[in-house]
Design a protein around this motif. Sequence first.
Motif, mmCIF file in Angstrom:
data_model
loop_
_atom_site.group_PDB
_atom_site.id
_atom_site.type_symbol
_atom_site.label_atom_id
_atom_site.label_comp_id
_atom_site.label_asym_id
_atom_site.label_seq_id
_atom_site.Cartn_x
_atom_site.Cartn_y
_atom_site.Cartn_z
ATOM 1 N N GLU A 181 0.769 -1.149 0.107
ATOM 2 C CA GLU A 181 0.074 0.088 0.027
ATOM 3 C C GLU A 181 0.771 1.340 0.028
ATOM 4 O O GLU A 181 0.713 2.163 -0.788
ATOM 5 N N ILE A 182 1.944 1.083 0.791
ATOM 6 C CA ILE A 182 2.788 2.488 0.685
ATOM 7 C C ILE A 182 3.724 2.713 -0.575
ATOM 8 O O ILE A 182 3.829 3.878 -0.776
ATOM 9 N N VAL A 183 4.014 1.561 -1.063
ATOM 10 C CA VAL A 183 4.756 1.556 -2.122
ATOM 11 C C VAL A 183 4.050 2.160 -3.296
ATOM 12 O O VAL A 183 4.295 2.909 -4.229
ATOM 13 N N ASP A 184 2.822 1.763 -3.522
ATOM 14 C CA ASP A 184 1.932 2.045 -4.679
ATOM 15 C C ASP A 184 1.537 3.449 -4.489
ATOM 16 O O ASP A 184 1.582 4.250 -5.431
ATOM 17 N N GLN A 185 1.349 3.862 -3.107
ATOM 18 C CA GLN A 185 0.783 5.380 -2.913
ATOM 19 C C GLN A 185 2.027 6.281 -3.428
ATOM 20 O O GLN A 185 1.886 7.311 -3.821
ATOM 21 N N TYR A 186 3.076 5.809 -2.888
ATOM 22 C CA TYR A 186 4.457 6.577 -3.206
ATOM 23 C C TYR A 186 4.713 6.665 -4.583
ATOM 24 O O TYR A 186 4.862 7.729 -5.420
ATOM 25 N N VAL A 187 4.386 5.489 -5.444
ATOM 26 C CA VAL A 187 4.798 5.623 -6.848
ATOM 27 C C VAL A 187 3.734 6.450 -7.477
ATOM 28 O O VAL A 187 3.909 7.164 -8.647
ATOM 29 N N GLU A 188 2.430 6.485 -7.075
ATOM 30 C CA GLU A 188 1.226 7.178 -7.681
ATOM 31 C C GLU A 188 1.698 8.601 -7.347
ATOM 32 O O GLU A 188 1.475 9.562 -8.434
ATOM 33 N N ASP A 189 2.153 8.919 -6.096
ATOM 34 C CA ASP A 189 2.387 10.477 -5.932
ATOM 35 C C ASP A 189 3.587 11.105 -6.952
ATOM 36 O O ASP A 189 3.585 11.992 -7.495
ATOM 37 N N VAL A 190 4.658 10.001 -7.181
ATOM 38 C CA VAL A 190 5.637 10.532 -8.153
ATOM 39 C C VAL A 190 5.196 10.661 -9.426
ATOM 40 O O VAL A 190 5.519 11.597 -10.186
#
Length: 504
Positions: free
Chosen positions: A351-360
Amino acid sequence: MSPTLRSAVDVAAGGKTRAVIYVRISQDRTGAGLGVDRQREDCEALAARNGWDVVEVYVDNDVSAFSGKLRKDYRQMLADLDEGKATIVIAWHTDRLHRSPTELEEYINLSERRGISTHTVQAGTIDLSTPSGRMTARILGAVARQESEHKGERVARARRQKALAGEWMGGIRPYGWGLPTGEMRKKIDRKTGDEVEVPELDMMKAVPEEAEALRYWTDQILSGASIRSLVKWCADKGITTTRGNPVSHTDMRDMLLRPRNAGIAVYRGEEVGRGKWEAIVDETKYRAVAAILKDPARTTTPGAAPKWLGSILYRCGRGECPHFVYVTQSGGRRFPSYRCQTGHGGGRRAEIVDQYVEDVLVERLSRPDANDLLLPAPDAVDVTGLQAEAGQIQQRMRDLGGLFGAGELELAAFTEGMETARAQLEGVTRQLARAATQDPLVGLVGAQDVRKAWKALELEQQRNVLRALVTVTLKTPRQGRMPDGGYFDYDAVHFAWKRERGSK
């Protein structure tokens, strides 16, 4: 033993001769079963005249003996006769029983083994216990087979002629066409046998709502959507096939690959020209969809649909590991984690990885220079010229077929010419596909609210953006508390941009 002598033996034994009736019609266009009913009445009359006791009637309706399709009642009759159920078989004509030499020989062997005689309404008695009777049966079978083959040739020629003329060849109504004319026609309901009235359909005109769906599906595929997502869309909207069944993965693929969508006529899988019906999809878009769905490199996943943005897309960055990561529940159901396919190393909270990738991704696509990320438009793609070239190739293929059919071209030359033409047509199709395929970033670049536009995409479309724009690698994270006070090492998530210099 002759049929007459066999009947006399049965009567002398104190009982009536036991007979079975077999009736079949190869094509019942109305579904009323009228053909088999008439055969049955004539066969029953023959049994009554001879004093035979009909113990069973076997019916195969709308099943061709020549087609090779299983005739369930015919096979049941043979099994029952082998068990001694009757000694007489009554049929309307010998061609109702069999048109295959193999089937005939099987029937002859059974008749000899079980003392069975065959009587027909039209061809009289066929005594399979004598050489002359067997010869007669074989001759009648050969004649019936020749008639079937000749009929098949006539039907094939008629269908080919309709295809070349761009007309509707019949069959199951294709999704998108069949606009009601306002008139009604009578039809027999196959389930109830009742006569009902149904709307008359114009197969040359498109059904507006179905045409709109076909255009939507086409655009979605060109935008990077998956067939799986379109099948789900149909289920959510309550859209079914023209037979009323839920749309399956195969149904959706077949509907998208139907040349008729673009107004192209087909005969035996080969394009033969333009149809007279309304085209629903632009030919350029159809060619592009066909190129996408038929691409051997296209990834298909028959298993469960991915539920996470980076599953089998993010790379494992531990050492020189070449594998991808996927999401597991090894960290507990509350904390799904990305782990390498090989199983080595610890996991990263999905969940944290996907959210960070989305933000970038959202941040990068929101910059003023985001337009630079879009792929350039295809250079010098002459769509009109390519479509004309495709038409010329198709005409050449039709000409080759005509020459071969007339005996003016040898098989080797015909095969070589057709293979060359198909290869050329495939090249034209790929060029047309370049003009219609849509960059997955379109719709995000230049959007007023990029994050809102991103959230509106299906997961598979988001994954296509990720595929097109960047390679994400999950490096080995640092241990302990990070400078921001948390425990997630964002620096261990590495971005290698595919459409610009530099990396994050």
